[in-house]
Every structure is written in structure tokens, then in C-alpha cells.
Design a protein around this motif. Structure first.
Motif, PDB file in Angstrom:
ATOM      1  N   SER A  60       0.745  -1.221  -0.182  1.00 55.32           N
ATOM      2  CA  SER A  60       0.149   0.141   0.062  1.00 55.32           C
ATOM      3  C   SER A  60       1.009   1.229   0.001  1.00 55.32           C
ATOM      4  N   GLN A  61       2.091   1.105   0.562  1.00 62.04           N
ATOM      5  CA  GLN A  61       2.890   2.313   0.495  1.00 62.04           C
ATOM      6  C   GLN A  61       3.636   2.421  -1.013  1.00 62.04           C
ATOM      7  N   LEU A  62       3.770   1.403  -1.255  1.00 66.20           N
ATOM      8  CA  LEU A  62       4.469   1.558  -2.859  1.00 66.20           C
ATOM      9  C   LEU A  62       3.368   2.199  -3.765  1.00 66.20           C
ATOM     10  N   LYS A  68       1.125   9.439  -5.875  1.00 68.89           N
ATOM     11  CA  LYS A  68       1.857  10.719  -5.642  1.00 68.89           C
ATOM     12  C   LYS A  68       2.543  11.196  -6.641  1.00 68.89           C
ATOM     13  N   ALA A  69       3.342  10.361  -7.320  1.00 66.44           N
ATOM     14  CA  ALA A  69       4.220  10.695  -8.445  1.00 66.44           C
ATOM     15  C   ALA A  69       3.532  10.721  -9.768  1.00 66.44           C
ATOM     16  N   PHE A  70       2.586  10.075  -9.963  1.00 61.87           N
ATOM     17  CA  PHE A  70       1.664  10.056 -11.197  1.00 61.87           C
ATOM     18  C   PHE A  70       0.276  10.133 -10.815  1.00 61.87           C
ATOM     19  N   PRO A  71      -0.395  11.142 -10.507  1.00 59.31           N
ATOM     20  CA  PRO A  71      -1.581  11.298  -9.917  1.00 59.31           C
ATOM     21  C   PRO A  71      -2.740  10.506 -10.756  1.00 59.31           C
ATOM     22  N   MET A  72      -2.641  10.572 -12.118  1.00 59.03           N
ATOM     23  CA  MET A  72      -3.440   9.911 -12.825  1.00 59.03           C
ATOM     24  C   MET A  72      -3.352   8.423 -12.938  1.00 59.03           C
ATOM     25  N   ALA A  73      -2.369   7.917 -12.367  1.00 61.11           N
ATOM     26  CA  ALA A  73      -2.161   6.468 -12.612  1.00 61.11           C
ATOM     27  C   ALA A  73      -2.844   5.503 -11.801  1.00 61.11           C
ATOM     28  N   SER A  74      -3.139   4.302 -12.134  1.00 62.82           N
ATOM     29  CA  SER A  74      -3.728   3.191 -11.564  1.00 62.82           C
ATOM     30  C   SER A  74      -2.837   2.038 -11.325  1.00 62.82           C
ATOM     31  N   PRO A  75      -1.977   2.029 -10.289  1.00 60.32           N
ATOM     32  CA  PRO A  75      -1.157   1.078 -10.034  1.00 60.32           C
ATOM     33  C   PRO A  75      -1.569  -0.348  -9.761  1.00 60.32           C
ATOM     34  N   ASP A  76      -1.765  -1.264 -10.836  1.00 61.90           N
ATOM     35  CA  ASP A  76      -2.493  -2.321 -10.786  1.00 61.90           C
ATOM     36  C   ASP A  76      -1.554  -3.635 -10.607  1.00 61.90           C
ATOM     37  N   SER A 241     -19.115  -6.990  -4.934  1.00 62.81           N
ATOM     38  CA  SER A 241     -19.396  -5.774  -4.165  1.00 62.81           C
ATOM     39  C   SER A 241     -20.471  -5.407  -3.168  1.00 62.81           C
ATOM     40  N   LEU A 242     -21.312  -6.410  -3.278  1.00 66.53           N
ATOM     41  CA  LEU A 242     -22.612  -6.193  -2.552  1.00 66.53           C
ATOM     42  C   LEU A 242     -22.357  -7.010  -1.069  1.00 66.53           C
ATOM     43  N   LYS A 243     -21.269  -7.691  -0.963  1.00 68.53           N
ATOM     44  CA  LYS A 243     -21.023  -8.236   0.030  1.00 68.53           C
ATOM     45  C   LYS A 243     -19.917  -7.590   1.065  1.00 68.53           C
ATOM     46  N   ARG A 244     -20.076  -6.579   1.558  1.00 69.41           N
ATOM     47  CA  ARG A 244     -18.751  -5.813   1.995  1.00 69.41           C
ATOM     48  C   ARG A 244     -18.783  -6.089   3.569  1.00 69.41           C
ATOM     49  N   SER A 245     -19.434  -6.951   3.946  1.00 68.94           N
ATOM     50  CA  SER A 245     -19.590  -6.978   5.475  1.00 68.94           C
ATOM     51  C   SER A 245     -18.112  -7.286   6.130  1.00 68.94           C
ATOM     52  N   GLY A 246     -17.685  -6.699   7.483  1.00 72.12           N
ATOM     53  CA  GLY A 246     -16.563  -6.902   8.242  1.00 72.12           C
ATOM     54  C   GLY A 246     -15.316  -6.682   7.217  1.00 72.12           C
ATOM     55  N   LEU A 247     -15.505  -5.267   6.623  1.00 70.78           N
ATOM     56  CA  LEU A 247     -14.400  -4.589   6.030  1.00 70.78           C
ATOM     57  C   LEU A 247     -13.033  -4.642   6.561  1.00 70.78           C
ATOM     58  N   ALA A 248     -11.983  -5.153   6.301  1.00 72.61           N
ATOM     59  CA  ALA A 248     -10.509  -5.220   6.826  1.00 72.61           C
ATOM     60  C   ALA A 248     -10.030  -3.922   7.314  1.00 72.61           C
ATOM     61  N   LYS A 249      -9.515  -3.908   8.545  1.00 70.31           N
ATOM     62  CA  LYS A 249      -8.956  -2.916   9.116  1.00 70.31           C
ATOM     63  C   LYS A 249      -7.806  -2.233   8.389  1.00 70.31           C
ATOM     64  N   GLN A 250      -7.047  -3.546   8.029  1.00 69.31           N
ATOM     65  CA  GLN A 250      -5.732  -3.291   7.382  1.00 69.31           C
ATOM     66  C   GLN A 250      -5.876  -3.199   5.912  1.00 69.31           C
ATOM     67  N   PRO A 251      -5.151  -2.435   5.184  1.00 72.07           N
ATOM     68  CA  PRO A 251      -5.503  -2.403   3.712  1.00 72.07           C
ATOM     69  C   PRO A 251      -5.305  -3.991   3.127  1.00 72.07           C
ATOM     70  N   VAL A 252      -6.312  -4.272   2.450  1.00 72.82           N
ATOM     71  CA  VAL A 252      -6.322  -5.647   2.056  1.00 72.82           C
ATOM     72  C   VAL A 252      -4.988  -6.143   1.502  1.00 72.82           C
ATOM     73  N   ILE A 253      -4.614  -5.184   0.432  1.00 77.37           N
ATOM     74  CA  ILE A 253      -3.426  -5.389  -0.471  1.00 77.37           C
ATOM     75  C   ILE A 253      -2.277  -5.885   0.581  1.00 77.37           C
TER      76      ILE A 253
END
Length: 390
Positions: A60-62, A68-76, A241-253
Motif C-alpha cells: 500500500s505504501q508503494l 503521488k508521483a503519477f496522480p492519474m495512474a492506476s497501480p494495478d 461488491s454487494l457483500k462488504r460486511s466485515g471490512l478489513a482494518k488493514q489495507p487488503v493488499i
């Protein structure tokens, strides 16, 4: 020469004319690509980092650094290539294409970035795969040419194979002391013979990369008819996407990466994908060796709550799935290390030479036959002249 061999020679010659140029280009680019990792490592310092012994920076930090360096980018796609290699992030910037960003995996700082389409070896790869044509067209041009080339290799073997056992020993060697035409003839026949088996393996693995039906055929063959379906084993699950119960506290990635590292502690390389266009789930692949894409264990997670959806444990995979996952490593020759890379390089180089040496043989025979025809015409004219005089 028998009628059968005359037909084989006709097919061999004309199929060579049809596919020769494409085979030459594909083989030469294959040679160049074989050692692309070693060459790039020697040329670019950003491809190595010092192992500080510290934990890797979280994915998540990467991602945050790249955005931040490429605001329009989607780091997939995020790569951890190894303890002495950088992390890499492949980011989709929309109309501007992709940006490949390299970061220090211990500090999270960007060390280098480039557009993949400007990388020399990526260009070589696209020539190899598509001849720089649109992929939908290029893969068929290359694929058909490769299939033709496989037929040519078989017909060439039939034509070359010596009838008598006494001739076989000298048929396996090149007569370097002979005239240049004889040396060229031997280069075509002898080297073609030695390269045939490797060339066919490289051809089949290349077709499997380009065409899914070939990959499925390899899968089914390796599984020997076992009741395992290709789609069931390789299909990635999708997050709901309809079953979002119990969202993770830590970033899932980060959660997904930590789980994969715990389950595959000996893995040297990790690939994380979070591409909505692929499955909508977050996947992590753990690879036994850095820069090798076989012997992988994988996991798929719900992107909303971090729930494990599916595991691909290497030891539990079918033989067919293991084999098709080795396909890339086999094709580039790195399956058994540097030795097999050299073998793949030499085989590709020989394949590139075959259309050239074959064309020279054809030219030589054409020039040789031409004077005979001219002499025959002259002889017939002389006979007619004598008859008129009588």
C-alpha cells in the motif's frame, strides 16, 4: 529421388519461401531476448538494490508513492522481484499508456521509471510476438509461420536422413574443408538436424503463449485424461461488491501480501495484481525463484474484506497446470538455468540461419541448372541447322 521425396522437397521449398522471412525475424528476436535479464542487469544499476535485512515496505505504501508521483495512474501490478532487486509497479496512466516504476523495497523511494514501450527488449518482444503489427493480426501471422516452420523441420529431416548406415556418420558432421557451397549445404542440413527437437519445443511453447487452445491441449495431454477441467482450475474468483460486511482494518493488499509470505516463506519473488479488468479480486503469486515464473503458489482475496477466496498451492496443482505454468521459462530457455538459456539461444540462432542457407542452396541449384538448359537449347538448334543443310 523417389516421387515421395520429390513431393516432400516441393513442400519443403515452397513452405520455406512462404514463412522464411517471418521465421528469420522471430528467431533473431528470440536470440536477443534470451539473455535480456542478464544484459539489462549489466547495463542498468536500478535493477539491483542492497539487501539491508529490513522488512519490505508494504504494498500500500508503494502504491501511495506511485500515485503521488503519477496522480492519474492506476497501480494495478506490484512486483517484489527479490531481496537484491527493486520492487516494481506497473501503473496504467490511461491515454498515456503504462508507466513502469521501480522502487527500493526497503525504503519505498522511486529509483527509476520508464514507459515499457520505450524499453529496447519490450520492443524486441513485440516484434517477436506480433512483428509490430496489431496484436490480433500479428499473432496469427507469426503463429501460422511457426506452424509452417514445424512442418518444414519435419520434411527437412525426411529429406536429409541418409539411406545407408555407412553414410550416417559423415552426414552428422560439417565438412569445413570443402568448398563454400558444400559448407553452406552442411550448415543447413546438419545444424537443422541438431536443432530440430529444441526448435519444435520452442515453437510449441511459443504457440501456447499466443493461443489458449494450444495451452489447453498441453494441459489435457499432461493430465492424461484425468477428470480435471482447465477452466475450473485456472479461473480466478471475483469479489462481490454487494457483500462488504466485515471490512478489513488493514489495507487488503497488505493483508494479502502478508498471508502469501507466511504461506510461502521460501518464495523469492511475489507478484500482486489488483486489476479490476481481470477479476475484481486481489491476487498474490509467490514464485520459487526470482525472475522465474514456474513453481508458483497463488492466492486470491476479496478486495473489500480480505477474505481468502481461492488458493493455488503448487504441490496440489495438476501436472497439466504445472506444465503450462512452466511454459514461459521453457520458451526463453531459463527452466534449468544458464545452460538451457545457451541451448535455446543457439537453437534460435540456427533457426534464423536456416532460411538464409536454404535460400542460398536454392539459388545455387537454379544457377547450376540454367547452363544445362542453355546447352540443351543450343544443341537442339545445331541439330535443326544440320537437318536443314541436308
Amino acid at each position: 529421388m523417389t516421387k515421395f521425396k520429390k513431393v516432400i522437397l516441393f513442400c519443403h521449398r515452397w513452405l520455406g519461401f512462404i514463412s522464411g522471412l517471418v521465421v528469420f525475424i522471430v528467431s533473431i528476436t528470440g536470440c536477443v531476448f534470451c539473455f535480456q535479464d542478464e544484459i539489462q542487469d549489466a547495463m542498468h544499476s536500478y535493477r539491483t538494490v542492497q539487501n539491508t535485512g529490513k522488512p519490505y515496505v508494504q504494498p500500500s505504501q508503494l502504491v501511495a508513492t506511485v500515485k503521488k508521483a503519477f496522480p492519474m495512474a492506476s497501480p494495478d501490478y506490484i512486483y517484489y522481484f527479490g531481496t537484491e532487486r527493486p520492487a516494481g509497479v506497473l501503473a496504467n496512466t490511461g491515454k498515456d499508456g503504462f508507466e513502469y516504476v521501480f522502487l527500493n523495497p526497503y525504503t519505498g523511494k522511486i529509483t527509476y521509471h520508464e514507459k515499457p514501450q520505450t524499453n529496447f527488449f519490450i520492443i524486441v518482444e513485440y516484434i517477436h510476438l506480433y512483428l509490430l503489427l496489431p496484436p490480433a493480426i500479428g499473432k496469427w501471422v507469426v503463429g501460422v509461420s511457426v506452424i509452417i516452420f514445424m512442418v518444414i523441420m519435419v520434411t527437412g529431416l525426411i529429406l536429409w536422413w541418409p539411406k545407408r548406415k555407412s553414410d550416417r556418420k559423415r552426414s552428422f558432421t560439417i565438412k569445413w574443408g570443402g568448398r563454400w557451397r558444400r559448407v553452406n549445404y552442411d550448415l543447413h542440413n546438419v545444424l537443422g538436424f541438431y536443432a530440430t527437437s529444441i526448435a519444435i519445443i520452442l515453437s510449441i511453447t511459443g504457440l501456447a503463449i499466443a493461443f489458449e487452445p494450444v495451452s489447453k491441449a498441453i494441459y489435457n495431454t499432461a493430465n492424461l485424461g484425468k477428470d480435471i477441467t482447465y477452466q475450473q482450475e485456472v479461473t480466478e474468483p471475483k469479489s462481490d461488491s454487494l457483500k462488504r460486511s466485515g471490512l478489513a482494518k488493514q489495507p487488503v493488499i497488505d493483508q494479502a501480501f502478508a498471508y502469501a509470505r507466511k504461506q510461502a516463506p521460501q518464495a523469492e519473488m511475489f507478484l500482486i495484481h489488483n486489476d479490476p479488468a481481470v477479476s475484481g479480486a486481489i491476487g498474490v503469486g509467490a514464485y520459487a525463484k526470482s525472475m522465474h515464473y514456474s513453481h508458483a503458489t497463488g492466492f486470491e482475496f476479496d478486495k473489500y474484506n480480505g477474505k481468502l477466496l481461492k488458493s493455488y498451492i503448487y504441490d496440489k496443482k495438476s501436472p497439466g497446470l504445472k506444465l503450462i505454468e512452466m511454459n514461459y521459462d521453457i520458451h526463453v530457455g531459463q527452466i534449468f538455468g544458464f545452460t538451457t538459456k545457451i541451448i535455446a539461444f543457439l537453437a534460435s540462432l540456427i533457426c534464423a540461419s536456416l532460411p538464409v542457407t536454404g535460400f542460398i542452396i536454392w539459388l545455387g541449384k537454379r544457377k547450376k541448372n540454367k547452363p544445362k538448359k542453355e546447352r540443351l537449347v543450343t544443341h537442339r538448334r545445331a541439330q535443326k541447322h544440320q537437318l536443314h543443310q541436308i
